[in-house]
Design a protein around this motif. Sequence first.
Motif, short mmCIF file in Angstrom:
data_model
loop_
_atom_site.label_atom_id
_atom_site.label_comp_id
_atom_site.label_asym_id
_atom_site.label_seq_id
_atom_site.Cartn_x
_atom_site.Cartn_y
_atom_site.Cartn_z
N ASN A 57 0.82 -1.20 0.00
CA ASN A 57 0.00 0.00 0.00
C ASN A 57 0.86 1.26 0.00
OD1 ASN A 57 0.72 0.72 2.67
ND2 ASN A 57 -0.90 -0.56 3.51
N TYR A 58 0.21 2.39 -0.04
CA TYR A 58 0.88 3.69 -0.15
C TYR A 58 1.87 3.90 0.99
CZ TYR A 58 1.46 8.75 -0.06
OH TYR A 58 2.00 10.01 -0.02
N VAL A 83 5.96 4.40 0.88
CA VAL A 83 6.58 5.63 1.37
C VAL A 83 7.69 5.30 2.37
CG1 VAL A 83 6.16 7.70 2.79
CG2 VAL A 83 4.58 7.12 0.94
N LEU A 127 2.32 2.40 -10.51
CA LEU A 127 1.47 3.28 -9.71
C LEU A 127 0.16 3.46 -10.45
CD1 LEU A 127 4.08 6.03 -8.78
CD2 LEU A 127 3.52 3.95 -7.52
N PHE A 161 -1.55 11.35 -4.49
CA PHE A 161 -0.73 10.27 -3.96
C PHE A 161 0.27 9.76 -4.99
CE2 PHE A 161 -4.56 9.77 -1.18
CZ PHE A 161 -3.94 10.19 -0.01
N ILE A 162 -0.15 9.67 -6.23
CA ILE A 162 0.77 9.23 -7.28
C ILE A 162 1.90 10.23 -7.44
CG2 ILE A 162 0.97 8.81 -9.77
CD1 ILE A 162 -1.84 7.55 -9.61
N LYS A 221 3.08 12.27 -5.14
CA LYS A 221 3.95 12.16 -3.97
C LYS A 221 4.89 10.96 -4.08
CE LYS A 221 3.18 15.59 -1.33
NZ LYS A 221 4.26 16.57 -1.18
N LEU A 222 4.38 9.84 -4.59
CA LEU A 222 5.24 8.66 -4.77
C LEU A 222 6.29 8.91 -5.83
CD1 LEU A 222 2.64 5.79 -4.42
CD2 LEU A 222 4.49 6.37 -2.84
#
Length: 72
Positions: A2-3, A7, A21, A28-29, A31-32
């Motif tokens: 998961n996210y 991270v 992704l 969120f994408i 940030k990743l």
Amino acid sequence: MNYMELVQQLKKKQVPRVCLLYGTEPYFIQKLKEGFYQSVVTDPENFITYDLQEVPVQEVIADAQTYPFFWR
């Protein structure tokens, strides 16, 4: 994975060899992608991202199969 797990791995510089992704939350994408960039990029010219809504998957595959011109 998961996210939050990803991270945490990126913060420890434990980067998966391949990562896809996907999802409906662009925040969120993004940030990743920033986390990957900070964790692994030493030469910004060698970092490529694709939006498969804009780029055909055949082009991504062709890029992945292309050998670099100069190898260090």
